[in-house]
Design a protein around this motif. Structure first.
Motif, PDB file in Angstrom:
ATOM      1  N   TRP A   1      97.120 118.858  99.109  1.00 46.13           N
ATOM      2  CA  TRP A   1      97.773 117.697 100.190  1.00 46.13           C
ATOM      3  C   TRP A   1      96.489 116.590 100.356  1.00 46.13           C
ATOM      4  O   TRP A   1      96.670 115.469 100.406  1.00 46.13           O
ATOM      5  CB  TRP A   1      98.512 117.722 101.364  1.00 46.13           C
ATOM      6  CG  TRP A   1      99.654 119.150 101.100  1.00 46.13           C
ATOM      7  CD1 TRP A   1      99.460 120.127 101.224  1.00 46.13           C
ATOM      8  CD2 TRP A   1     100.940 118.113 100.122  1.00 46.13           C
ATOM      9  NE1 TRP A   1     100.779 120.309 101.360  1.00 46.13           N
ATOM     10  CE2 TRP A   1     101.653 120.095 100.695  1.00 46.13           C
ATOM     11  CE3 TRP A   1     101.103 117.166 100.213  1.00 46.13           C
ATOM     12  CZ2 TRP A   1     103.230 119.570 100.372  1.00 46.13           C
ATOM     13  CZ3 TRP A   1     102.183 117.392  99.319  1.00 46.13           C
ATOM     14  CH2 TRP A   1     103.394 118.285  99.531  1.00 46.13           C
ATOM     15  N   GLY A   2      95.072 116.642  99.540  1.00 42.88           N
ATOM     16  CA  GLY A   2      94.097 116.054  99.750  1.00 42.88           C
ATOM     17  C   GLY A   2      94.059 114.580  98.503  1.00 42.88           C
ATOM     18  O   GLY A   2      95.178 114.936  97.945  1.00 42.88           O
ATOM     19  N   LYS A   3      93.670 113.831  98.671  1.00 42.59           N
ATOM     20  CA  LYS A   3      93.136 112.378  97.985  1.00 42.59           C
ATOM     21  C   LYS A   3      92.245 112.542  97.647  1.00 42.59           C
ATOM     22  O   LYS A   3      90.757 112.404  98.318  1.00 42.59           O
ATOM     23  CB  LYS A   3      93.896 110.705  99.359  1.00 42.59           C
ATOM     24  CG  LYS A   3      95.023 110.758  99.379  1.00 42.59           C
ATOM     25  CD  LYS A   3      94.403 109.902  99.836  1.00 42.59           C
ATOM     26  CE  LYS A   3      96.473 109.743 100.622  1.00 42.59           C
ATOM     27  NZ  LYS A   3      96.779 108.427 101.529  1.00 42.59           N
ATOM     28  N   VAL A   4      91.950 111.892  95.977  1.00 41.69           N
ATOM     29  CA  VAL A   4      90.205 111.821  95.795  1.00 41.69           C
ATOM     30  C   VAL A   4      90.303 109.999  95.207  1.00 41.69           C
ATOM     31  O   VAL A   4      91.935 109.680  94.471  1.00 41.69           O
ATOM     32  CB  VAL A   4      90.037 112.930  94.646  1.00 41.69           C
ATOM     33  CG1 VAL A   4      89.187 112.376  94.334  1.00 41.69           C
ATOM     34  CG2 VAL A   4      89.987 113.880  94.848  1.00 41.69           C
ATOM     35  N   CYS A   5      89.601 109.171  95.649  1.00 42.63           N
ATOM     36  CA  CYS A   5      89.071 108.150  95.290  1.00 42.63           C
ATOM     37  C   CYS A   5      88.367 107.959  94.470  1.00 42.63           C
ATOM     38  O   CYS A   5      86.750 108.169  95.023  1.00 42.63           O
ATOM     39  CB  CYS A   5      89.150 107.123  96.924  1.00 42.63           C
ATOM     40  SG  CYS A   5      89.057 105.286  96.006  1.00 42.63           S
ATOM     41  N   PHE A   6      88.333 107.225  93.335  1.00 42.40           N
ATOM     42  CA  PHE A   6      87.152 107.111  92.475  1.00 42.40           C
ATOM     43  C   PHE A   6      86.794 105.852  92.039  1.00 42.40           C
ATOM     44  O   PHE A   6      87.543 105.225  91.664  1.00 42.40           O
ATOM     45  CB  PHE A   6      87.849 107.619  90.988  1.00 42.40           C
ATOM     46  CG  PHE A   6      88.394 109.053  90.643  1.00 42.40           C
ATOM     47  CD1 PHE A   6      87.176 110.393  90.765  1.00 42.40           C
ATOM     48  CD2 PHE A   6      89.199 109.753  90.633  1.00 42.40           C
ATOM     49  CE1 PHE A   6      87.266 111.220  90.676  1.00 42.40           C
ATOM     50  CE2 PHE A   6      89.202 111.310  90.939  1.00 42.40           C
ATOM     51  CZ  PHE A   6      88.733 111.200  90.457  1.00 42.40           C
TER      52      PHE A   6
END
Length: 341
Positions: free
Chosen positions: A258-263
């Motif tokens: 359920w996490g988020k990754v921001c590139f």
């Protein structure tokens, strides 16, 4: 006036240019601080320019004082003597993106960008549309204003894309100027912050800026170290700032279900197989700089919380030292540089 140009093959020249004169809707800013950004090095290291006479002044992290105002600029927008940051993109001014404060995403015209198709800020003066000036709070230095306009503002923009970070664990991969800024902001916003890099000096700086934990991924299995710090779950939020493909893969590996990754870092290839990620329910985001409105919010936040943005700068130079400055910066061995006047 003086201006710094890159003729190619890691060369630097200081040339004389005519003093700019503002046209309708424009201002001329006396540049008091001009930050050095990692993206400068793409031009600095490039092959020799085909038309040396058309070389553009470099630098896209400007801050300074309004020195002249062109016709039709209301006093509430800009007046001589105003201390201003600069949102260093401008577009058509009328499309939806421009009107929402995102001229870099202009949908009807090629955005104008200092160093790419306009003269930049490594100079004594810079001419820009008046609407791109943003008031610099009195308590903030010109160097801080320069950082907020690009690298540090980019970190703010990434956190804005991720949303509420308070009480969550945020892992920030890469502790260059953008990553250090993200560490500083995330810590101040109430997140548990894990800073990742391969350079010990950058990790030391991250701790000074509020990191709760640091990981040197050069000699450590990052996934194992992250699991140890998060009871096997992984961080809810990950920001990747290096632009390295291997680091992007690590970001996908370590993020929690359920996490988020921001590139944020430019250049990485981000790939994943849906069979491997289907049951993790992760969200992948990209983030590029920030809007004019968010630049104002970012400056206000830094001002109110007395955040040490100036500490990001390890080296300060004058324009006359440009050749030496970029020889140092090209090594990418430590901090951030700025030209001050």
């Amino acid at each position: 006036m003086r201006g710094v140009v890159f003729p190619g093959q890691s060369g630097v020249e200081i040339r004389e240019f005519p003093d700019p004169i503002p046209g309708p809707g424009e201002v001329v800013v006396r540049v008091r601080a001009s930050g050095m950004c990692g993206s400068d090095l793409h031009v600095y290291r490039s092959a020799a320019a085909a038309e040396p006479a058309k070389l553009l002044i470099q630098g896209h992290e400007p801050c300074g004082e309004v020195a002249a105002v062109g016709p039709g600029v209301p006093a509430q927008v800009a007046s001589v003597g105003d201390r201003v940051m600069i949102h260093h993109y401008w577009g058509c001014t009328t499309c939806q993106e421009c009107r929402s404060g995102w001229p870099q995403l202009c949908s009807t015209a090629e955005p104008r960008v200092p160093t790419l198709n306009e003269h930049g800020a490594h100079a004594d003066y810079m001419k820009i549309p008046a609407i791109q000036t943003i008031p610099l709070p009195e308590s903030l230095s010109f160097s801080t204003g320069a950082a907020l306009g690009c690298g540090t503002g980019t970190a703010w923009g990434a956190l804005a894309r991720l949303g509420d970070v308070a009480g969550k664990t945020v892992a920030i991969i890469g502790q260059g100027p953008v990553g250090l800024s993200a560490t500083m902001f995330a810590a101040s916003l109430g997140a548990r912050t894990i800073a990742v890099d391969i350079a010990g000096n950058r990790l030391e700086q991250a701790q000074k800026l509020g990191a709760d934990a640091v990981i040197n991924s050069a000699g450590t299995d990052l996934a194992d170290a992250i699991r140890d710090l998060t009871a096997g779950r992984g961080p809810e939020l990950v920001i990747e700032t290096s632009g390295i493909t291997a680091a992007a893969a690590q970001a996908l590996e370590i993020v929690a279900t359920w996490g988020k990754v921001c590139f944020v870092g430019i250049g990485a290839d981000v790939t994943f197989n849906t069979r491997d990620t289907l049951r993790r329910q992760i969200t992948l985001l990209t983030s590029w700089t920030l809007s004019t409105v968010d630049l104002m919010r970012c400056a206000d936040y830094v001002d109110r919380n007395k955040l040490p943005v100036d500490d990001l700068f390890s080296h300060r130079w004058t324009l006359d030292q440009a050749e030496e400055a970029y020889r140092w910066f090209n090594k990418q061995s430590d901090g951030k540089g700025v030209f001050e006047a």
